[in-house]
Design an enzyme around this catalytic site. Structure first.
Site, PDB file in Angstrom:
ATOM      1  N   GLY A 192       6.666 -34.198  32.774  1.00 27.21           N
ATOM      2  CA  GLY A 192       7.341 -33.866  31.388  1.00 27.21           C
ATOM      3  C   GLY A 192       6.800 -34.489  30.269  1.00 27.21           C
ATOM      4  O   GLY A 192       7.271 -34.196  29.099  1.00 27.21           O
ATOM      5  N   ARG A 205       1.619 -30.228  32.255  1.00 29.13           N
ATOM      6  CA  ARG A 205       1.350 -29.774  30.682  1.00 29.13           C
ATOM      7  C   ARG A 205       0.314 -30.871  30.114  1.00 29.13           C
ATOM      8  O   ARG A 205      -0.799 -30.585  29.705  1.00 29.13           O
ATOM      9  CB  ARG A 205       2.466 -29.792  29.902  1.00 29.13           C
ATOM     10  CG  ARG A 205       2.252 -29.240  28.606  1.00 29.13           C
ATOM     11  CD  ARG A 205       3.459 -29.445  27.625  1.00 29.13           C
ATOM     12  NE  ARG A 205       4.565 -29.215  28.223  1.00 29.13           N
ATOM     13  CZ  ARG A 205       5.277 -28.052  28.156  1.00 29.13           C
ATOM     14  NH1 ARG A 205       4.677 -26.706  27.467  1.00 29.13           N
ATOM     15  NH2 ARG A 205       6.338 -27.668  28.803  1.00 29.13           N
ATOM     16  N   CYS A 215       2.315  -3.136  23.649  1.00 29.46           N
ATOM     17  CA  CYS A 215       3.139  -2.215  23.255  1.00 29.46           C
ATOM     18  C   CYS A 215       4.715  -2.922  23.143  1.00 29.46           C
ATOM     19  O   CYS A 215       5.631  -2.349  23.709  1.00 29.46           O
ATOM     20  CB  CYS A 215       3.267  -0.795  23.888  1.00 29.46           C
ATOM     21  SG  CYS A 215       1.531   0.068  23.820  1.00 29.46           S
TER      22      CYS A 215
HETATM   23  N1  LLP Z   1       7.821 -31.724  38.206  1.00 31.90           N
HETATM   24  C1  LLP Z   1       8.705 -30.714  38.270  1.00 31.90           C
HETATM   25  C2  LLP Z   1      10.030 -30.677  39.520  1.00 31.90           C
HETATM   26  C3  LLP Z   1       8.975 -29.718  37.396  1.00 31.90           C
HETATM   27  O1  LLP Z   1      10.199 -28.763  37.398  1.00 31.90           O
HETATM   28  C4  LLP Z   1       8.001 -29.689  36.455  1.00 31.90           C
HETATM   29  C5  LLP Z   1       7.770 -28.666  35.663  1.00 31.90           C
HETATM   30  C6  LLP Z   1       7.123 -30.527  36.476  1.00 31.90           C
HETATM   31  C7  LLP Z   1       6.745 -31.612  37.310  1.00 31.90           C
HETATM   32  C8  LLP Z   1       5.786 -30.501  35.285  1.00 31.90           C
HETATM   33  O2  LLP Z   1       6.163 -30.785  34.037  1.00 31.90           O
HETATM   34  P1  LLP Z   1       5.446 -31.091  32.725  1.00 31.90           P
HETATM   35  O3  LLP Z   1       4.331 -32.107  32.852  1.00 31.90           O
HETATM   36  O4  LLP Z   1       4.429 -29.769  32.880  1.00 31.90           O
HETATM   37  O5  LLP Z   1       6.174 -30.741  31.624  1.00 31.90           O
HETATM   38  N2  LLP Z   1       6.656 -22.958  31.417  1.00 31.90           N
HETATM   39  C9  LLP Z   1       7.236 -23.871  30.659  1.00 31.90           C
HETATM   40  C10 LLP Z   1       7.394 -25.174  30.985  1.00 31.90           C
HETATM   41  C11 LLP Z   1       8.161 -25.327  32.566  1.00 31.90           C
HETATM   42  C12 LLP Z   1       7.833 -26.694  33.138  1.00 31.90           C
HETATM   43  C13 LLP Z   1       8.722 -26.469  34.457  1.00 31.90           C
HETATM   44  N3  LLP Z   1       8.716 -27.658  35.417  1.00 31.90           N
HETATM   45  C14 LLP Z   1       6.422 -23.985  29.401  1.00 31.90           C
HETATM   46  O6  LLP Z   1       5.390 -23.108  29.082  1.00 31.90           O
HETATM   47  O7  LLP Z   1       6.499 -24.683  28.286  1.00 31.90           O
END
Ligand code: LLP
Length: 435
Positions: free
Chosen positions: A248, A293, A361
């Site tokens: 996150g 991310r 489109c």
């Molecule tokens: N662990 C779990 C259980 C998760 O659900 C997620 C992300 C992560 C780790 C990794 O989180 P990060 O470090 O990437 O924030 N498609 C969206 C982001 C969805 C994140 C879903 N879960 C976007 O493009 O912002």
């Protein structure tokens, strides 16, 4: 456009990444093109590990490959001593194809199928993050059948929802993920797990959100979880060894985003977790995290070729590029904002406000609203920064557009991570009707 990692402006005003001029990369690999900075990816992975190493604390940093999952990226994560967090048969398959050590793979997911669980058990992955009551039963029966066992964490919905600088402490937890803390589901889950010796319960997991800028949400989650470790130890005589606080950590997309740097946030996270366990009179478990991310977002830049242009007097100028929501659906989905530049004229003064449109489109197919650029002409290369996470992994073939290539650059050389799709690839799974 802010330059990240090894991105630089050459003397001729052109953008280079990993010492590779973007003009040459575009010529060789075509556009749109995702360019990944290998040095920056590795640096981000190391930034997570350093604070733990400094504090002499055991840790597991699992790259959440949902952010960008290819064989090459899994190989990089492996070589950096990372764990890998997968959420599907496809991600696990990719990891195994990369030769990723299965004992360093964990699996998340709120509705893992029996087939996925079986695949993970057969691959002997190191850790299953169990999300719900059905999964306990499915996993136990697969393990019984195969006469084996596995380490598990139970995912809890901790009643904390975090986003950027804000976090909400929700008493009544409304989430499709994990066992609810408030209503005592976690206690029921522990009871159920204890019936199966094949399930070695080693701790709890929580993931409080994405694009988080500071430690406050993690602080609250750590305290809620530490409290549970105490309760479960007392009621069930289980002393957990691991705590997984999920992923996150946020990144800077534009100047509006001000995340705490990874190393600083990790040091703070270690401190608040130590405090949470100390307050509850418990030893600090091994800390595990699952960032996605923040590992790959800024390492990725997308390069497009500028095509048509539409000027609506007193209203807006649209500059269209050869990609769009197919390679980056994040504006369409989340209203995401990005910084952009003309990659061959990085030092030219911005002279006009334009909006960058895709070629699909659909009116919602936009990449950037209202950005200042030098006059963008047909054939110019347009760079959009910070597109390394959740872009390729959410890309589509809408309008039967071809998904771009992704190339990994470092010290003047480039290696393909993903080839550009061909029209033949598009029809690969189509079945012509016989009559
Ligand atoms: N662990 C779990 C259980 C998760 O659900 C997620 C992300 C992560 C780790 C990794 O989180 P990060 O470090 O990437 O924030 N498609 C969206 C982001 C969805 C994140 C879903 N879960 C976007 O493009 O912002």
């Amino acid at each position: 456009m802010q330059l990240y990692g090894t991105s630089e402006i050459l003397d001729n005003g052109e953008l280079a990444i990993g010492e590779c001029p973007v003009r040459e990369l575009a010529q060789t690999y075509g556009t749109p093109l995702y360019i990944y900075d290998e040095v920056l990816i590795r640096e981000q992975m190391r930034s997570y590990q350093r604070p733990f190493q400094r504090a002499g604390l055991p840790h597991r940093i699992a790259y959440a490959c949902k952010a960008f999952c290819t064989i090459g990226i899994c190989q990089i994560a492996d070589s950096e001593g990372m764990w890998l967090d997968v959420v599907s048969e496809g991600e696990l398959y990719t990891a195994l194809r990369a030769g990723f050590n299965p004992t360093h793979i964990c699996m998340n997911g709120n509705n893992k199928s029996e087939r996925e669980l079986r695949y993970a058990v057969e691959a002997k992955i190191g850790l299953m993050i169990v999300d719900n009551f059905l999964e306990i039963e499915l996993l136990a029966s697969i393990l019984q059948e195969r006469k084996t066992s596995i380490d598990i964490l139970l995912r809890v919905a901790p009643g904390v929802e975090a986003h950027t600088h804000e976090f909400i402490s929700t008493g009544q937890q409304d989430s499709k993920f994990g066992f609810d803390l408030k209503s005592g589901q976690i206690d029921m889950a522990v009871r159920q797990v204890k019936e199966y010796p094949q399930l070695r319960l080693v701790g709890l997991h929580s993931h409080i959100g994405s694009q988080i800028f500071d430690v406050e949400g993690f602080r609250l989650a750590a305290h809620r979880l530490a409290e549970q470790y105490g309760i479960i130890s007392k009621n069930h005589q289980i002393n957990f060894q691991i705590l997984n606080l999920g992923g996150g950590l946020g990144v800077r997309y534009t100047e509006e985003d001000t995340p705490t740097p990874i190393e600083k946030l990790m040091a703070e996270l270690i401190a608040v977790t130590q405090d949470a366990f100390f307050t509850n009179g418990l030893p600090l478990p091994l800390l595990m995290l699952e960032p996605g991310r923040s590992i790959v977002a800024q390492a990725g830049t997308t390069i497009y070729e500028v095509g048509s242009r539409k000027e609506i007097p007193q209203v807006r100028t649209y500059v269209a590029v050869d990609g769009g929501m197919t390679d980056n659906p994040r504006l369409a989905l989340y209203g995401a904002k990005y910084e952009t530049a003309l990659a061959l004229r990085m030092q030219d003064e911005p002279t006009e406000k334009v909006s960058i449109a895709g070629k699909c489109c659909e009116s919602g197919d936009m990449l950037v609203w209202d950005t200042l650029l030098p006059e963008a002409r047909t054939g110019d290369l347009l760079a959009i920064a910070c597109t390394g996470a959740y872009n390729y992994s959410m890309a589509s073939n809408y309008n039967r557009l071809l998904r771009p290539a992704a190339v990994l650059v470092k010290e003047g050389s480039a290696r393909l991570l993903i080839k550009r799709e061909t029209t033949e690839d598009l029809c690969r799974l189509d079945c012509a009707l016989e009559d």
